[in-house]
Design a protein around this motif. Sequence first.
Motif, PDB file in Angstrom:
ATOM      1  N   SER A 171       4.994  -1.523   8.626  1.00  0.00           N
ATOM      2  CA  SER A 171       4.183  -2.144   7.692  1.00  0.00           C
ATOM      3  C   SER A 171       3.656  -3.484   8.256  1.00  0.00           C
ATOM      4  CB  SER A 171       5.018  -2.453   6.493  1.00  0.00           C
ATOM      5  OG  SER A 171       4.179  -3.086   5.462  1.00  0.00           O
ATOM      6  N   ALA A 172       2.433  -3.618   8.722  1.00  0.00           N
ATOM      7  CA  ALA A 172       1.803  -4.704   9.272  1.00  0.00           C
ATOM      8  C   ALA A 172       0.980  -5.546   8.319  1.00  0.00           C
ATOM      9  CB  ALA A 172       1.369  -4.401  10.663  1.00  0.00           C
ATOM     10  N   GLY A 173       0.819  -6.802   8.566  1.00  0.00           N
ATOM     11  CA  GLY A 173      -0.150  -7.678   7.712  1.00  0.00           C
ATOM     12  C   GLY A 173      -1.347  -7.716   8.465  1.00  0.00           C
ATOM     13  N   VAL A 174      -2.590  -7.434   7.935  1.00  0.00           N
ATOM     14  CA  VAL A 174      -3.638  -7.735   8.748  1.00  0.00           C
ATOM     15  C   VAL A 174      -3.864  -9.121   8.848  1.00  0.00           C
ATOM     16  CG1 VAL A 174      -6.091  -7.352   8.657  1.00  0.00           C
ATOM     17  CG2 VAL A 174      -4.786  -5.738   7.853  1.00  0.00           C
ATOM     18  N   ASP A 175      -3.741 -10.056   7.758  1.00  0.00           N
ATOM     19  CA  ASP A 175      -4.032 -11.469   7.734  1.00  0.00           C
ATOM     20  C   ASP A 175      -3.115 -11.893   8.693  1.00  0.00           C
ATOM     21  OD1 ASP A 175      -5.941 -11.534   5.038  1.00  0.00           O
ATOM     22  OD2 ASP A 175      -4.337 -10.016   5.073  1.00  0.00           O
ATOM     23  N   ARG A 176      -2.100 -11.784   8.629  1.00  0.00           N
ATOM     24  CA  ARG A 176      -1.041 -12.442   9.541  1.00  0.00           C
ATOM     25  C   ARG A 176      -1.024 -12.055  11.004  1.00  0.00           C
ATOM     26  NH1 ARG A 176       4.962 -12.034   6.604  1.00  0.00           N
ATOM     27  NH2 ARG A 176       4.052 -13.224   4.937  1.00  0.00           N
ATOM     28  N   GLU A 212      -4.248  -8.136   3.189  1.00  0.00           N
ATOM     29  CA  GLU A 212      -4.124  -6.710   3.592  1.00  0.00           C
ATOM     30  C   GLU A 212      -2.984  -6.299   4.301  1.00  0.00           C
ATOM     31  OE1 GLU A 212      -8.300  -4.793   4.521  1.00  0.00           O
ATOM     32  OE2 GLU A 212      -8.582  -6.652   4.824  1.00  0.00           O
ATOM     33  N   GLN A 213      -2.755  -4.782   4.457  1.00  0.00           N
ATOM     34  CA  GLN A 213      -1.595  -4.357   4.999  1.00  0.00           C
ATOM     35  C   GLN A 213      -2.424  -3.283   5.842  1.00  0.00           C
ATOM     36  OE1 GLN A 213       1.179  -3.584   1.970  1.00  0.00           O
ATOM     37  NE2 GLN A 213       2.384  -5.139   2.710  1.00  0.00           N
ATOM     38  N   MET A 214      -1.481  -2.947   6.809  1.00  0.00           N
ATOM     39  CA  MET A 214      -1.712  -1.465   7.709  1.00  0.00           C
ATOM     40  C   MET A 214      -0.453  -0.764   7.754  1.00  0.00           C
ATOM     41  SD  MET A 214      -3.994  -3.362  10.976  1.00  0.00           S
ATOM     42  CE  MET A 214      -2.815  -4.526  11.306  1.00  0.00           C
ATOM     43  N   THR A 226       0.922  -1.275   0.112  1.00  0.00           N
ATOM     44  CA  THR A 226       0.045   0.100  -0.092  1.00  0.00           C
ATOM     45  C   THR A 226       0.745   1.138   0.026  1.00  0.00           C
ATOM     46  OG1 THR A 226      -0.249   0.094   2.453  1.00  0.00           O
ATOM     47  CG2 THR A 226      -1.982  -0.989   1.367  1.00  0.00           C
ATOM     48  N   ALA A 227       2.186   1.105   0.289  1.00  0.00           N
ATOM     49  CA  ALA A 227       3.207   2.424   0.630  1.00  0.00           C
ATOM     50  C   ALA A 227       3.215   3.198  -0.565  1.00  0.00           C
ATOM     51  CB  ALA A 227       4.501   1.795   0.926  1.00  0.00           C
ATOM     52  N   GLN A 228       3.268   2.718  -1.709  1.00  0.00           N
ATOM     53  CA  GLN A 228       3.364   3.554  -3.069  1.00  0.00           C
ATOM     54  C   GLN A 228       2.308   4.572  -3.356  1.00  0.00           C
ATOM     55  OE1 GLN A 228       6.457   3.750  -4.273  1.00  0.00           O
ATOM     56  NE2 GLN A 228       7.144   2.137  -2.847  1.00  0.00           N
ATOM     57  N   SER A 229       1.126   4.301  -2.958  1.00  0.00           N
ATOM     58  CA  SER A 229       0.147   5.194  -3.094  1.00  0.00           C
ATOM     59  C   SER A 229       0.304   6.602  -2.211  1.00  0.00           C
ATOM     60  CB  SER A 229      -1.245   4.596  -3.104  1.00  0.00           C
ATOM     61  OG  SER A 229      -1.445   3.793  -1.997  1.00  0.00           O
ATOM     62  N   ILE A 230       0.919   6.130  -0.978  1.00  0.00           N
ATOM     63  CA  ILE A 230       1.198   7.266   0.234  1.00  0.00           C
ATOM     64  C   ILE A 230       2.326   7.981  -0.473  1.00  0.00           C
ATOM     65  CG2 ILE A 230       1.923   7.597   2.418  1.00  0.00           C
ATOM     66  CD1 ILE A 230       0.800   5.299   3.264  1.00  0.00           C
ATOM     67  N   PHE A 231       3.289   7.572  -1.104  1.00  0.00           N
ATOM     68  CA  PHE A 231       4.507   8.625  -1.526  1.00  0.00           C
ATOM     69  C   PHE A 231       4.008   9.316  -2.659  1.00  0.00           C
ATOM     70  CE2 PHE A 231       6.956   4.763   0.199  1.00  0.00           C
ATOM     71  CZ  PHE A 231       7.156   5.380   1.381  1.00  0.00           C
ATOM     72  N   VAL A 232       3.113   8.783  -3.588  1.00  0.00           N
ATOM     73  CA  VAL A 232       2.848   9.570  -4.802  1.00  0.00           C
ATOM     74  C   VAL A 232       1.610  10.624  -4.484  1.00  0.00           C
ATOM     75  CG1 VAL A 232       3.355   7.693  -6.460  1.00  0.00           C
ATOM     76  CG2 VAL A 232       1.009   7.767  -5.842  1.00  0.00           C
ATOM     77  N   GLN A 233       0.860  10.304  -3.346  1.00  0.00           N
ATOM     78  CA  GLN A 233      -0.078  11.474  -2.832  1.00  0.00           C
ATOM     79  C   GLN A 233       0.449  12.315  -1.723  1.00  0.00           C
ATOM     80  OE1 GLN A 233      -2.505  12.181  -4.531  1.00  0.00           O
ATOM     81  NE2 GLN A 233      -3.442  10.547  -5.350  1.00  0.00           N
TER      82      GLN A 233
END
Length: 454
Positions: free
Chosen positions: A312-317, A202-204, A155-162
């Motif tokens: 960077s955490a995994g929801v499912d994990r 999913e990631q958080m 999910t990280a890249q959309s944060i960087f580009v915004q």
Amino acid sequence: MTSKSPDSQLMEKIVSLCKRRGFIFQSSEIYGGLNGLWDYGPLGVELKRNLKNYWWQVTVHERDDVIGMDGSILTHPAVLKASGHVEGFSDPMIDCRTCKAHFRADQLVEKKGIKQCPNCGGKDLTAPRQFNLMFETHVGAATDESSIAYLRPETAQSIFVQFKNILEVSRKKLPFGIAQIGKAFRNEINPRNFTFRSREFEQMEIEYFCRAEQGMELLEYWKEERLTFYEKIGIPRTKLHVLTVPDNERAFYSKGTYDIEYDFPFGRQELEGVAYRTDYDLSQHQKASGKSLEYFDEETKQRFVPHVVEPSAGVDRTVLALICEAYSEDQAPDEKGKMETRIVLRFHPRMAPIKCGVFPLLKNNSQLVAKAKEIVSLLRPHMTVFYDESGAIGRRYRRQDEVGTPFGVTVDFETLGEKDAARRDTVTLRDRDSMKQERVAIQDLPAILRDRLA
Ligand code: ATP
């Protein structure tokens, strides 16, 4: 007969409970399933939401320095070229020429040496080659090079580009973070260990932007914050381990990375990565897009590209860790007082999918049923409640123990005031873990339960 290790037996019990009670199902199961993909059932989705909501609460709502966003999954190829994913987001893969199975070379070496296929024992293996883990698709009607897009691998890249847009609208000063929860996709070579390694997950993530000189200190800070988070959702510190990723295994742009690991029944494995990514991502996007991603410091009148620390955490994990941690078996008396094995999920009340079960002692007594339904309405605005009138009361308790419901309320004849007027409108409140029962007034229930759930 092969005897299984206690831990693989435990995993089998957990997988079977997850299916039996509606936490997690294999995706497309009636068609034979799709490897590495899972669906969350009625209880799984509640557990997952509790986790995500709590993460959002402590990460975004309770802080002044973190704001949220929700980016698109389909991603412009230029983003993932600039980030290095198109070129380098790959694992080394080896194929067995005999049985055609594929393996991750690094895991084969770790396990058995690289000589034999773990699937068929065959010795005819290919040399390792890089396999890109991104799922590619096409956007629009044309299906040529020009229409390629990717399902985001993080999910990280959309944060960087915004970054620039969010900086402008939020008017935050460094250091500050942008948080996101969302789906990510990786075409993992060997999905395994139930949901632990999936192809859709999913990631958080938090991208916490700062000045270069704050990077290492914030790395420590976020590692501690994240450890505290896991403790608050019921994963004890003793089962968590911080691995300092050695220099030669870190991404080349990272100045420091910790993996937070958990003792799963199948071994100690990563739940979350906390990485100091320097100014690599923003610099790459600035270069590739030609748009300034600099921050202007009012005090020093300087412009610079911020650095970033990323938990960077995994929801499912984490959901899987919650279930593994909660699973236990103990001895409890059945209806006739005979001891039997009880399966109980000892979820932290904050995470439990259902907070309270409500049971009329008998289902064919309209007064008991009406009272129980009144209690359901009383509690529902505050928490998830499950009403159950079928079967012996002990069986109903067991069913709720098995899905981790921390409290049970039983309406009996005393509630109706039949034996003792002073006991009218009181109920038994049962605790899942201690199995102790106490008598409480119905009107006090919302306050008592809210207090214990917090
Ligand atoms: P691994 O080494 O286990 O493949 P990673 O180091 O590549 O993981 P990151 O890229 O750091 O993982 O992703 C951050 C987090 O996203 C991980 O800690 C994990 O919780 C989650 N995650 C990554 N890949 C998967 C996957 N295939 N299935 C489920 N969760 C995943």
